[in-house]
Design an enzyme around this catalytic site. Sequence first.
Site, PDB file in Angstrom:
ATOM      1  N   THR A 280      -4.989  -7.249  79.166  1.00  0.00           N
ATOM      2  CA  THR A 280      -4.693  -5.922  79.715  1.00  0.00           C
ATOM      3  C   THR A 280      -3.445  -6.035  80.578  1.00  0.00           C
ATOM      4  O   THR A 280      -3.225  -7.067  81.207  1.00  0.00           O
ATOM      5  CB  THR A 280      -5.890  -5.464  80.569  1.00  0.00           C
TER       6      THR A 280
ATOM      7  N   ARG B 153     -16.801   2.967  73.475  1.00  0.00           N
ATOM      8  CA  ARG B 153     -16.827   2.346  74.812  1.00  0.00           C
ATOM      9  C   ARG B 153     -15.469   2.517  75.529  1.00  0.00           C
ATOM     10  O   ARG B 153     -14.426   2.287  74.968  1.00  0.00           O
ATOM     11  CB  ARG B 153     -17.154   0.862  74.658  1.00  0.00           C
TER      12      ARG B 153
ATOM     13  N   GLY C  22     -13.537   1.340  79.137  1.00  0.00           N
ATOM     14  CA  GLY C  22     -13.634   0.440  80.291  1.00  0.00           C
ATOM     15  C   GLY C  22     -13.083   1.071  81.556  1.00  0.00           C
ATOM     16  O   GLY C  22     -12.978   2.302  81.680  1.00  0.00           O
ATOM     17  N   ASP C  23     -12.706   0.220  82.477  1.00  0.00           N
ATOM     18  CA  ASP C  23     -12.226   0.700  83.779  1.00  0.00           C
ATOM     19  C   ASP C  23     -10.761   1.137  83.758  1.00  0.00           C
ATOM     20  O   ASP C  23     -10.336   1.935  84.606  1.00  0.00           O
ATOM     21  CB  ASP C  23     -12.355  -0.418  84.825  1.00  0.00           C
TER      22      ASP C  23
ATOM     23  N   THR D 262      -7.826  -5.837  86.124  1.00  0.00           N
ATOM     24  CA  THR D 262      -8.073  -6.398  84.788  1.00  0.00           C
ATOM     25  C   THR D 262      -9.325  -7.250  84.857  1.00  0.00           C
ATOM     26  O   THR D 262      -9.512  -8.014  85.803  1.00  0.00           O
ATOM     27  CB  THR D 262      -6.901  -7.247  84.280  1.00  0.00           C
ATOM     28  N   GLY D 263     -10.178  -7.078  83.884  1.00  0.00           N
ATOM     29  CA  GLY D 263     -11.412  -7.859  83.910  1.00  0.00           C
ATOM     30  C   GLY D 263     -12.502  -7.155  83.138  1.00  0.00           C
ATOM     31  O   GLY D 263     -12.230  -6.247  82.342  1.00  0.00           O
TER      32      GLY D 263
ATOM     33  N   GLY E  13     -14.634  -4.628  82.469  1.00  0.00           N
ATOM     34  CA  GLY E  13     -14.535  -3.259  82.952  1.00  0.00           C
ATOM     35  C   GLY E  13     -15.810  -2.648  83.505  1.00  0.00           C
ATOM     36  O   GLY E  13     -15.766  -1.864  84.464  1.00  0.00           O
TER      37      GLY E  13
HETATM   38  N1  ASP Z   1     -10.611  -4.088  82.029  1.00  0.00           N
HETATM   39  C1  ASP Z   1     -10.445  -3.966  80.615  1.00  0.00           C
HETATM   40  C2  ASP Z   1     -11.650  -3.271  80.047  1.00  0.00           C
HETATM   41  O1  ASP Z   1     -12.739  -3.571  80.442  1.00  0.00           O
HETATM   42  C3  ASP Z   1     -10.277  -5.272  79.917  1.00  0.00           C
HETATM   43  C4  ASP Z   1      -9.333  -6.237  80.572  1.00  0.00           C
HETATM   44  O2  ASP Z   1      -8.852  -6.023  81.653  1.00  0.00           O
HETATM   45  O3  ASP Z   1      -9.030  -7.255  79.978  1.00  0.00           O
HETATM   46  O4  ASP Z   1     -11.489  -2.475  79.171  1.00  0.00           O
END
Ligand code: ASP
Length: 339
Positions: free
Chosen positions: A203, A231, A233-234, A254-255, A257
Amino acid sequence: MKTLKKLLLLTAAVLCCSGLFAQSNKKIALVIHGGAGVILKKNMTPEKDKAYREKLQEALDAGYAILENGGTSEEAVIASIMVMENSPLFNAGKGAVLTNAGHCELDASIMDGKTLEAGAVAGVTNIKNPVLAAKAVKDNSVHVMLSGKGAEAFAKDEGLELVDPSYFITDRRKQQLEKAKTMDESRGHLGNPEGNNNFKFGTVGAVALDQQGNIVAATSTGGMTNKRFGRIGDSPIIGAGTYANNQTCGISSTGHGEYFIRLAIAHNISAQMEYKGVSLQDASQDVIMKQLTDLGGTGGVIGLDKEGNIMMTFNTPGMFRGFKKVNGETGVFIYNDEE
Ligand code: ASP
């Protein structure tokens, strides 16, 4: 009369110089990320390592040049993010991860710290640069977030560049999807406890402070490999994946989500600064290293405050990241033992 003229000229010269001085003293700063996850040196070839660092540097330089030339933080974060969206290395735009059905569904958001205006798109499949669609939602609609077909119709009306959905798909992501399908669903993502480098994420995000003292943050992603059922995410959620407030800070996350949404990570950091008066560094340490970690989530955040202090905090083995400040401090990093 002559003396008066001289005095006026001298005053004008002093004012002019102090203006220039003030300008060059502005605390412009830019921080970017290209995703956090299980990114281990032992799984990275020297060529790949180099390719990531070069692309991060290119993204950083593109945004910083705008800030240096007096451009806005919004222009800077968009320039940085577009470099990464257009690169197949990152999980955003071209090269984004694939859904269970084998295509890309992209999310992006942007927030302006001066006005608290924000825009986001979620689950779009044919907008070449989703960050531009997020900006268009912020500027030209009465809404904050548009999704799916509606967001795509809006982007078309806005004259944004549309591409065939196949443009985003790469062989590397096809292989990752096949691998993810063989794993139990809870492990086919960033939090994969086996540390499989294939599931490192990518991301992208950027936060900038411009010469006017305005902070803008933005984030763009393909989400998580093998995602289903629409789905989201955040990343496109204001307060979770992105937040900006000139009074406190700008954040891009990033992570994993689902955890970032539940902890309202980006706003959580800003709120701690606002209500508790703590520093950006302390707030992010609490939110990432304590709250997120205690809940079992993984990932990281980048951010900066109105003084141009930079923060890059993550609880994963790596996070693609970089920053540049007006005092000349700069760098791009991948693993957690750098900096
Ligand atoms: N945060 C993103 C999500 O969950 C994924 C990512 O940051 O790698 O969609």
